[in-house]
Design a protein around this motif. Sequence first.
Motif, PDB file in Angstrom:
ATOM      1  N   SER A   1       0.845  -1.192   0.000  1.00 19.11           N
ATOM      2  CA  SER A   1       0.000   0.000   0.000  1.00 19.11           C
ATOM      3  C   SER A   1       0.888   1.252   0.000  1.00 19.11           C
ATOM      4  CB  SER A   1      -0.873  -0.068   1.256  1.00 19.11           C
ATOM      5  OG  SER A   1      -1.658   1.053   1.330  1.00 19.11           O
ATOM      6  N   CYS A   2       0.802   2.020  -1.065  1.00 18.62           N
ATOM      7  CA  CYS A   2       1.614   3.242  -1.208  1.00 18.62           C
ATOM      8  C   CYS A   2       1.349   4.171  -0.026  1.00 18.62           C
ATOM      9  CB  CYS A   2       1.260   3.923  -2.516  1.00 18.62           C
ATOM     10  SG  CYS A   2       2.045   5.523  -2.741  1.00 18.62           S
ATOM     11  N   THR A   3       2.416   4.725   0.530  1.00 22.85           N
ATOM     12  CA  THR A   3       2.249   5.568   1.721  1.00 22.85           C
ATOM     13  C   THR A   3       1.731   6.971   1.391  1.00 22.85           C
ATOM     14  OG1 THR A   3       4.603   6.106   1.599  1.00 22.85           O
ATOM     15  CG2 THR A   3       3.943   4.333   3.116  1.00 22.85           C
ATOM     16  N   HIS A   4       1.477   7.255   0.119  1.00 22.37           N
ATOM     17  CA  HIS A   4       0.856   8.541  -0.211  1.00 22.37           C
ATOM     18  C   HIS A   4      -0.642   8.468   0.062  1.00 22.37           C
ATOM     19  CE1 HIS A   4      -0.637  11.547  -3.422  1.00 22.37           C
ATOM     20  NE2 HIS A   4      -0.311  12.222  -2.350  1.00 22.37           N
ATOM     21  N   LEU A   5      -1.376   7.739  -0.793  1.00 22.63           N
ATOM     22  CA  LEU A   5      -2.829   7.648  -0.573  1.00 22.63           C
ATOM     23  C   LEU A   5      -3.321   6.207  -0.617  1.00 22.63           C
ATOM     24  CD1 LEU A   5      -4.232  10.680  -2.630  1.00 22.63           C
ATOM     25  CD2 LEU A   5      -4.011  10.476  -0.151  1.00 22.63           C
ATOM     26  N   GLY A   6      -2.413   5.257  -0.542  1.00 23.56           N
ATOM     27  CA  GLY A   6      -2.837   3.880  -0.353  1.00 23.56           C
ATOM     28  C   GLY A   6      -3.062   3.046  -1.594  1.00 23.56           C
ATOM     29  N   CYS A   7      -2.748   3.515  -2.785  1.00 22.69           N
ATOM     30  CA  CYS A   7      -2.873   2.668  -3.978  1.00 22.69           C
ATOM     31  C   CYS A   7      -1.884   1.504  -3.880  1.00 22.69           C
ATOM     32  CB  CYS A   7      -2.578   3.472  -5.236  1.00 22.69           C
ATOM     33  SG  CYS A   7      -3.871   4.634  -5.670  1.00 22.69           S
ATOM     34  N   SER A   8      -2.153   0.472  -4.642  1.00 25.64           N
ATOM     35  CA  SER A   8      -1.297  -0.708  -4.620  1.00 25.64           C
ATOM     36  C   SER A   8      -0.125  -0.498  -5.584  1.00 25.64           C
ATOM     37  CB  SER A   8      -2.126  -1.918  -5.054  1.00 25.64           C
ATOM     38  OG  SER A   8      -1.359  -3.079  -4.959  1.00 25.64           O
TER      39      SER A   8
ATOM     40  N   ASP B   1       6.556   0.878  -8.570  1.00 24.22           N
ATOM     41  CA  ASP B   1       5.924   2.095  -9.096  1.00 24.22           C
ATOM     42  C   ASP B   1       4.499   2.176  -8.575  1.00 24.22           C
ATOM     43  OD1 ASP B   1       8.131   2.689 -10.650  1.00 24.22           O
ATOM     44  OD2 ASP B   1       7.259   1.945 -12.527  1.00 24.22           O
ATOM     45  N   CYS B   2       4.076   3.374  -8.181  1.00 22.86           N
ATOM     46  CA  CYS B   2       2.667   3.558  -7.847  1.00 22.86           C
ATOM     47  C   CYS B   2       1.977   4.198  -9.040  1.00 22.86           C
ATOM     48  CB  CYS B   2       2.505   4.433  -6.611  1.00 22.86           C
ATOM     49  SG  CYS B   2       0.748   4.629  -6.220  1.00 22.86           S
ATOM     50  N   PRO B   3       0.975   3.526  -9.605  1.00 22.88           N
ATOM     51  CA  PRO B   3       0.317   4.040 -10.816  1.00 22.88           C
ATOM     52  C   PRO B   3      -0.534   5.279 -10.568  1.00 22.88           C
ATOM     53  CG  PRO B   3      -0.431   1.803 -10.287  1.00 22.88           C
ATOM     54  CD  PRO B   3       0.391   2.282  -9.137  1.00 22.88           C
ATOM     55  N   CYS B   4      -0.862   5.549  -9.298  1.00 23.63           N
ATOM     56  CA  CYS B   4      -1.815   6.642  -9.059  1.00 23.63           C
ATOM     57  C   CYS B   4      -1.196   8.025  -9.251  1.00 23.63           C
ATOM     58  CB  CYS B   4      -2.436   6.497  -7.684  1.00 23.63           C
ATOM     59  SG  CYS B   4      -3.595   5.105  -7.665  1.00 23.63           S
ATOM     60  N   HIS B   5      -0.088   8.302  -8.547  1.00 22.09           N
ATOM     61  CA  HIS B   5       0.478   9.648  -8.642  1.00 22.09           C
ATOM     62  C   HIS B   5       1.991   9.654  -8.813  1.00 22.09           C
ATOM     63  CE1 HIS B   5      -3.131   9.690  -5.921  1.00 22.09           C
ATOM     64  NE2 HIS B   5      -3.554  10.331  -6.989  1.00 22.09           N
ATOM     65  N   GLY B   6       2.570   8.479  -9.080  1.00 20.88           N
ATOM     66  CA  GLY B   6       3.973   8.464  -9.485  1.00 20.88           C
ATOM     67  C   GLY B   6       5.004   8.199  -8.414  1.00 20.88           C
ATOM     68  N   SER B   7       4.607   7.834  -7.192  1.00 25.13           N
ATOM     69  CA  SER B   7       5.626   7.491  -6.195  1.00 25.13           C
ATOM     70  C   SER B   7       6.391   6.257  -6.651  1.00 25.13           C
ATOM     71  CB  SER B   7       4.983   7.195  -4.835  1.00 25.13           C
ATOM     72  OG  SER B   7       4.476   8.369  -4.268  1.00 25.13           O
ATOM     73  N   GLN B   8       7.655   6.186  -6.250  1.00 25.98           N
ATOM     74  CA  GLN B   8       8.468   5.013  -6.541  1.00 25.98           C
ATOM     75  C   GLN B   8       9.217   4.631  -5.277  1.00 25.98           C
ATOM     76  OE1 GLN B   8      10.153   7.174 -10.118  1.00 25.98           O
ATOM     77  NE2 GLN B   8      10.357   5.064 -10.764  1.00 25.98           N
TER      78      GLN B   8
ATOM     79  N   GLY C   1       8.631  11.042  -4.876  1.00 26.82           N
ATOM     80  CA  GLY C   1       7.370  11.372  -4.214  1.00 26.82           C
ATOM     81  C   GLY C   1       6.200  11.226  -5.160  1.00 26.82           C
ATOM     82  N   PRO C   2       5.003  11.561  -4.728  1.00 26.29           N
ATOM     83  CA  PRO C   2       4.658  12.332  -3.548  1.00 26.29           C
ATOM     84  C   PRO C   2       4.763  11.601  -2.201  1.00 26.29           C
ATOM     85  CG  PRO C   2       2.673  11.669  -4.706  1.00 26.29           C
ATOM     86  CD  PRO C   2       3.825  11.282  -5.567  1.00 26.29           C
ATOM     87  N   ALA C   3       4.947  10.304  -2.177  1.00 27.26           N
ATOM     88  CA  ALA C   3       5.065   9.633  -0.874  1.00 27.26           C
ATOM     89  C   ALA C   3       6.263  10.215  -0.114  1.00 27.26           C
ATOM     90  CB  ALA C   3       5.255   8.142  -1.077  1.00 27.26           C
TER      91      ALA C   3
HETATM   92 FE1  FES Z   1       0.733   6.271  -4.517  1.00 25.81          FE
HETATM   93 FE2  FES Z   1      -0.473   8.620  -4.602  1.00 25.81          FE
HETATM   94  S1  FES Z   1      -1.256   6.763  -3.839  1.00 25.81           S
HETATM   95  S2  FES Z   1       1.473   8.076  -5.348  1.00 25.81           S
END
Ligand code: FES
Length: 509
Positions: free
Chosen positions: A463-470, A481-488, A498-500
């Motif tokens: 779970s991505c520490t930004h907003l929780g996407c997988s 890679d987080c597909p939602c907002h680009g965290s790696q 970031g944004p995480a």
């Molecule tokens: Fe992963 Fe926003 S939830 S970058």
Amino acid sequence: MNVSGEATKSVWILDAELPAAPRLERDERCDVAVVGAGIAGISIAYELLLAGRNVVLVDRGPLLGGMTSRTTAHLAPICDDGLSELVKVRGEKLARRYQESQQAAVDRIEKHVKDLGIDCDFRRLDGFLFPAAWMDEEEAAKQCDQEYAAAGKVGAAVEHCKGVPLKGHKSAPVLRYPNQATFHPLKYLRAILADFENRGGKAFAGSAVIEIEEGDELRLRIGSGATITSDHAVFATNSPINTVVAVHSKMAPYRTYAMAFELSKGALPDALYWDMDDPYYYVRLNPGADIDYLIAGGRDHKSGEADDGEARFDALEAWVRALVPELGDETARWSGQVLETIDYCGCIGRSPGSSNVFIATGDSGQGMTHGALAGLLIRDLIVDGSNQWEPVYAPNRKPPSALANYVSENLTLVKNFTEYLLPGEIKSIDDLKVGEGGILRDGLSKLAVCRDRDGKVHMHSASCTHLGCSVHWNSTEQCWDCPCHGSQFAPDGSVLNGPALQPLPQRPS
Ligand code: FES
């Protein structure tokens, strides 16, 4: 052990060392804190310093070690997504201002190169738009007419031509855009950084911001425990780390691929070539002492939605070898992440809801010009309170007629959350070979598990520490890679991009 992620290296990194910089260990007080030492952050810090501001620049990794080191150094003021699209989405007036601002960004880089005598292969050259491989002449001519008309509307110089020196396109309908440019981005930015420090600017590497306290006076807490206190802060990270949704919902992260090959000097005239495909393929040159290096790029996809980098490199190589059969050996392959906005223009200006926090993001495949432009725009907003290009790039602008895009980009978030209901990608850790990663179900939650290139297994929450996407495994770059907002995240869970702000929580293996 490879725990750093980013397994590939760009042609620039192989050619020029990254500048050394200390970690920030002691508290600092300054007029402006700039976070992110890529082209946007360095340009902003430098322009503000030239304007008399006291500036501290920090980056979570090495200076210049982020996406700027992975660019292909396109200094073309022409909108990456086509001028006709830009006019359609932003209207003629704003599209004209966009064009003017992008040209000003290239002029600014050229001025610094001249003033400081920077040896960075900066040169003005032509850009050529040529037909996609699948296009017939009629379709290509139609697209040329459309782009030609749009160039007239925004004030971009252009002319109809016949052919480019690429196999199969010798007599194709093409457009020539004069006065584009290119350079060696790391050589240029190393020199700008050196002048920044000579003039009293401070730059720190390995200094991740882990907490942001906003107010009349801003406080940025660094991982080392040090704090930067400032009147203004600028977040010039690939994806902004200070906004939760206001800006992220207007952008989507894409992964793009590039390769470099040896080519005999003079075998291909020095120019920028890009085709009419969507996403487009492109070719450009990096001059060496005895040989040229051809850089080819393309095959973009949304971050995290594919893990087939090797197949994409193969397709890219096949495409460019068909166009340039005399191409020599491959010298580098790499990928990078670009943030595509819904209206093709970056998000550069005041952070929504704040008067003293600024952001520069949404490079939209034009990170070099957007970065240099951010230096001018944000300098003016901080020093004078306004800039003529503010309406084009204002991060709080409303989504225009591209609302359909807006909805579809945000479906990534919805789709991603539904992944929590799907089975995991692997049944057991034993399924993973060296360099592989996958998602493992753990009751109701999911684990991101990988076996790094040294064979060590890492297990973290998926779970991505930004907003929780997988998060999704990226075997090309050996990172999550987080597909939602680009965290790696690196295999060891640490944040690469970031944004995480926080690492993936560890699980015992
Ligand atoms: Fe992963 Fe926003 S939830 S970058």
